[in-house]
Write an enzyme that holds these catalytic residues in place. Sequence first.
Site, short mmCIF file in Angstrom:
data_model
loop_
_atom_site.label_atom_id
_atom_site.label_comp_id
_atom_site.label_asym_id
_atom_site.label_seq_id
_atom_site.Cartn_x
_atom_site.Cartn_y
_atom_site.Cartn_z
N LYS A 122 4.78 -2.50 15.62
CA LYS A 122 5.63 -1.97 14.55
C LYS A 122 6.22 -0.60 14.85
CE LYS A 122 1.87 -0.57 11.40
NZ LYS A 122 0.78 -0.82 12.35
N SER A 125 -4.43 -4.85 13.19
CA SER A 125 -4.65 -3.42 13.08
C SER A 125 -5.39 -2.80 14.26
CB SER A 125 -5.40 -3.18 11.77
OG SER A 125 -5.29 -1.87 11.41
N SER A 126 -5.05 -3.26 15.46
CA SER A 126 -5.67 -2.66 16.65
C SER A 126 -5.27 -1.19 16.75
CB SER A 126 -5.24 -3.41 17.91
OG SER A 126 -3.85 -3.36 18.06
N ASP A 143 -5.10 0.18 6.47
CA ASP A 143 -5.82 -0.15 7.70
C ASP A 143 -6.93 0.87 7.97
OD1 ASP A 143 -3.68 -1.81 7.64
OD2 ASP A 143 -2.63 -0.91 9.34
N ASP A 179 0.84 -1.22 0.00
CA ASP A 179 0.00 0.00 0.00
C ASP A 179 0.87 1.26 0.00
OD1 ASP A 179 0.79 -0.45 2.66
OD2 ASP A 179 -1.15 0.12 3.53
#
Length: 455
Positions: A231, A142-143, A187, A49
């Site tokens: 991350k 993707s919290s 996300d 992306d």
Amino acid sequence: MSAHTPKLQVQLNERLQKLKEIFIQKFGKTPLFYACAPGRVNLIGEHIDYCGYAVLPMAIEQNILAAVSVNETRTIHLANANPQYNDYTVSAGDIEIDRANPQWQYYFLCGVKGIQEHLGLAEPAGMQCVVDGTVPASSGLSSSSALVCCAGLLTTEANHKTLSKVELAETCARSERYIGTEGGGMDQSISFLAEEGTAKLIEFSPLRATDVKLPADAVFVIANCCVEMNKAATSHFNIRVVECRIAAKMLAKSRGLAWSGLLKLGEVQTELGASLEDMVQIVEEVLHPEPYSREEVCQLLGITPQSFSNDILSPNTQHVSHFKLHQRARHVYGEAARVLQFQAVCERGSDGAVQELGALMQQSHASCRDLYECSCPELDQLVDTCLRAGAAGSRLTGAGWGGCVVSMVPIDVLDSFLPKVRESYYQPDARRSALEKQSLFVTKPGGGAALLFEA
Ligand code: GLA
């Protein structure tokens, strides 16, 4: 003109009722409204992306939910329904994001600050918020972006403004970068643009989402390898972003393009008017598989080490000495092509679709593991376990280096698939076994972010 986030009148279910009670206990008043934003699972299209390429995620049922009220003191009071997370208070007009310390409240504040700036609010509203999350943290679902999106959406409402879903998604994608990770927009886009019952092909510049009808004879199963990956706390993610950026510049320069403003591998393809297959060929011709040193990159681009550090590297990649350009670019162009093939197979929807889609997922995982090097031994082991248990395809999902795999499982083997994975991956290990309940589950495409009002 794109659609707005739904505003729904709802009867409080058990979770909302519990959140309301915590809110009253904390702040001595009832919430004005609620906001929710889902996590996601990416079916295919990993780490492309931010190179400008389309991805194919779906929202999951797990989400971030917040109860909100507005105050006159211009202060933001944050609390979390999970007592493991501390309360936090900050002045609404003076939000600082501590990159060195990527804790939950800073993701929330990324969303608040991004929306305040986007709306140009001179006197942003103060708020009380209690947050409740069901997306497992640091698991590739993707919290963190769900938290940013939920905060962005509730800030818009608390300040009596309305933004389209696309504007919210784009603003939240930009604002998550305050924490220091240079993610693409996948996300945040799926969190706002998702619709129940369908996966989405998400394309960028301009941002748009197209329904992708998944085969009816298979389900998607998420399994967490139980290795946590945050991350923002490591530089793995941004190193990949930078490697892709350097590769784009090298490819562009080799083909005589004006390369200095080019940042994305996708832009090189557009400028050349080439196909993805051509781009793979060009990578083979131009880039060597041995890692490039800083000196070699500077020499080939004709730039100074200073300009390399300032204009190409990001704050947390300044220490990197070698860059794998050939492998990263090969992954990106190959993966971009697989996303389009996946979409085409879903559209055609023939009998063999599940096997074909499974094969694309396998290729995607192999490319993530071998070329992009964003897997880990536990993810690889879990992918193998899922395949042996009957999945048609299985791959890491999200950023990688830990977190979850997503498997496509033919419906007729689901009943034996789940116990087999349990027995081989979770039960032999006490820690995994303790986490198994929230780590292995069937998922279906969920809806996007919404504002909720008690009916
Ligand atoms: C993270 C980023 C996304 C995307 C994925 C990898 O989730 O936030 O933008 O780059 O990793 O596909």
